[in-house]
Design a protein around this motif. Structure first.
Motif, short mmCIF file in Angstrom:
data_model
loop_
_atom_site.label_atom_id
_atom_site.label_comp_id
_atom_site.label_asym_id
_atom_site.label_seq_id
_atom_site.Cartn_x
_atom_site.Cartn_y
_atom_site.Cartn_z
N LYS A 36 83.46 -8.96 -63.23
CA LYS A 36 82.07 -8.52 -63.31
C LYS A 36 81.62 -8.40 -64.76
N ARG A 37 82.52 -7.97 -65.63
CA ARG A 37 82.22 -7.83 -67.06
C ARG A 37 81.88 -9.18 -67.68
N PHE A 38 82.45 -10.26 -67.11
CA PHE A 38 82.21 -11.61 -67.63
C PHE A 38 81.31 -12.44 -66.70
N ASP A 39 80.49 -11.77 -65.88
CA ASP A 39 79.54 -12.45 -64.98
C ASP A 39 80.24 -13.34 -63.95
N ASN A 40 81.32 -12.84 -63.40
CA ASN A 40 82.02 -13.46 -62.26
C ASN A 40 82.32 -14.96 -62.43
N PRO A 41 83.13 -15.30 -63.43
CA PRO A 41 83.47 -16.72 -63.64
C PRO A 41 84.27 -17.32 -62.49
N GLN A 42 84.94 -16.48 -61.70
CA GLN A 42 85.76 -16.99 -60.59
C GLN A 42 84.92 -17.68 -59.52
N ASP A 43 83.62 -17.41 -59.52
CA ASP A 43 82.73 -17.99 -58.50
C ASP A 43 82.01 -19.24 -59.01
N PHE A 44 82.38 -19.72 -60.18
CA PHE A 44 81.63 -20.82 -60.79
C PHE A 44 81.66 -22.10 -59.97
N ALA A 45 82.84 -22.44 -59.44
CA ALA A 45 82.99 -23.71 -58.72
C ALA A 45 83.75 -23.49 -57.43
N GLU A 99 88.94 -27.37 -77.89
CA GLU A 99 87.74 -26.56 -78.01
C GLU A 99 87.59 -25.60 -76.82
N ILE A 100 87.93 -26.08 -75.62
CA ILE A 100 87.83 -25.23 -74.42
C ILE A 100 88.72 -24.01 -74.57
N TYR A 101 89.98 -24.24 -74.94
CA TYR A 101 90.92 -23.12 -75.08
C TYR A 101 90.51 -22.19 -76.23
N ARG A 141 85.13 -22.29 -66.22
CA ARG A 141 83.67 -22.22 -66.32
C ARG A 141 83.19 -22.94 -67.59
N ARG A 142 83.88 -22.70 -68.69
CA ARG A 142 83.49 -23.34 -69.94
C ARG A 142 83.63 -24.87 -69.84
N ALA A 143 84.65 -25.32 -69.12
CA ALA A 143 84.87 -26.77 -68.95
C ALA A 143 83.92 -27.38 -67.92
N GLN A 144 83.16 -26.53 -67.22
CA GLN A 144 82.20 -27.00 -66.21
C GLN A 144 82.89 -27.83 -65.12
#
Length: 447
Positions: A36-45, A99-101, A141-144
């Motif tokens: 939640k602190r990071f805007d729920n990245p686990q739900d990105f894809a 860059e992603i890492y 999420r960063r890697a889309q």
């Protein structure tokens, strides 16, 4: 130091279950708080979730490779890593860009460092695996990515990965493992693994040792209104064969959910891998019923994993060793399957053994498998990072009436095993722990 090195050094301040197992450190409210602190990245894809005692890393890899072959950008989260931390958080065929890492390290560290400890759920300290899992979510999420595949770390119900909402779940074969944490029967462990089953979410289940285990999983699926499919009920016919020359395995799978039989030449070897391929193929067909079988075959064929019956030949400075086989098998059944694959691929050729395992493994029964098959047997610790019990290993080997050499100095024993195998022109099998595999790979890299 690069960003990954900085991140790993930073992580060392947190409790690492893989190195120091402890009871009562499993919960989901902390990872929920972090996400939640990071805007729920686990739900990105959309994602796939894979639990089980054996084969879950291979099934995860195969599924991700098929998705990759279908044209999707895929993130894969598995554990443990062997030689490179990025193995845990990668693409199906390699690593993300630096860059992603790097940018994800910059995102996660200051945010976590700014957390006021009293605001954490129950004021519990963060753990290593929670932060690594969060890092994976953020990398993907960063890697889309279009899809992500997550392997459970330990158990399922309270594993940190269980915050995800998958499109489909997989449960691979269940064995007695981590009994101190998951329960002392197959049924109790099955209940923990089945904890990944989500409401109305299909689950694909591999063949299991007992009907009682299948019943536990089926009943959990019913309570979740989740369609439950058993691999052996969907595969009507299958077989596999080895090619000693190419060091590959040909599989043939037939099912009513396939438009035609699936055939692939696999780099991953053994009966278990043929079963894993069937589970991966069924999983993909349940997600994409119209996906071309050619794509599934190509995905299965290109799946590779370090330390899963990995064959290394033509070694520098050890040209007299026909092959070194690295396999992280660490349960009774998996070691049995490793030896079975060895025999099918190499017949009665001379083989030496280097073995080490963690303290919680069933070494008494595993040691019995070594009699009569191996020439020289070397017993040691799996490295410095995993708790082990060498005296127990030694006593188990004595009870099994083995002729062996044992020493706690694992670096010396690795060197001895290689030297003896070169001297006797024997194949060398190294097994029992992924940590031992990592040490052996490091030795090979530096010879």
């Amino acid at each position: 130091m690069n960003a990954i090195d900085v991140f790993q050094e930073w992580l060392d301040d947190y409790l690492n279950f893989e190195r120091n197992p402890k009871k009562e450190i499993f919960w989901l409210d902390t990872i929920d708080y972090l996400c939640k602190r990071f805007d729920n990245p686990q739900d990105f894809a959309p994602c796939v979730h894979v639990a089980g005692s054996k084969g879950k890393g291979s099934v995860s890899r195969m599924i991700s490779c098929i998705l990759d072959e279908a044209g999707y950008k895929v993130g894969l989260y598995t554990s443990p890593h062997i030689t490179d931390f990025r193995e845990r958080i990668c693409t199906p065929t390699g690593f993300f860009s630096e860059e992603i890492y790097e940018e994800t390290v910059k995102e996660i560290m200051p945010n976590i460092d700014s957390i006021i400890p009293e605001t954490l759920p129950a004021e519990r300290p963060l753990t290593w695996f929670e932060l690594v899992t969060l890092y994976a979510f953020l990398c993907f999420r960063r890697a889309q990515v279009d899809w992500s595949v997550f392997e459970v770390g330990l158990g399922g119900r309270l594993d940190t990965t269980n915050i995800i909402r998958p499109k489909i779940c997989c449960i691979t074969p269940i064995e007695l493992e981590h009994t101190e944490f998951l329960g002392d029967t197959l049924e109790k462990i099955a209940a923990e693994k089945a904890g990944i089953i989500k409401n109305c979410t299909p689950v694909i289940v591999a063949p299991q040792q007992t009907e009682s285990v299948k019943r536990v999983i089926r009943e959990k699926a019913i309570t979740r209104h989740a369609p439950c499919y058993f691999v052996e009920e969907l595969i009507s016919h299958s077989f596999y064969s080895f090619n000693e020359k190419t060091k590959k395995m040909k599989i043939h799978l037939e099912s009513e959910i396939f438009n035609r039989p699936i055939e692939a030449d696999m780099t991953l070897l053994g009966k278990m891998q043929a079963q894993n391929a069937a589970q991966a193929a069924i999983t993909i067909k349940k997600i994409f019923p119209n996906l071309d079988e050619n794509i599934i075959e190509r995905g299965i064929a290109k799946a590779q994993l370090p330390g899963r019956f990995e064959i290394i030949e033509n070694l520098k400075n050890y040209s007299d060793i026909p092959a070194v086989i690295l396999d992280g098998a660490h349960t009774l059944n998996s070691v049995k399957l490793t030896i079975d694959t060895l025999n099918k691929l190499y017949g009665e050729k001379k083989v030496n053994l280097l073995f080490a395992c963690a303290a919680d493994k069933d070494v008494e029964d595993i040691a019995k498998l070594f009699k009569y098959r191996f020439g020289s047997i070397f017993i040691t610790r799996p490295g410095d990072k995993k708790h082990s019990d060498l005296n127990r290993e030694i006593n188990a080997c004595k009870k099994a009436e083995l002729n062996f050499t044992a020493d706690a100095d694992f670096k010396m024993m690795i060197k001895k095993a290689f030297e003896e195998s070169a001297k006797t022109k024997s194949i060398l099998l190294i097994t029992g722990s992924f940590y031992l595999i990592a040490e052996a790979k490091n030795y090979i890299k530096n010879i």
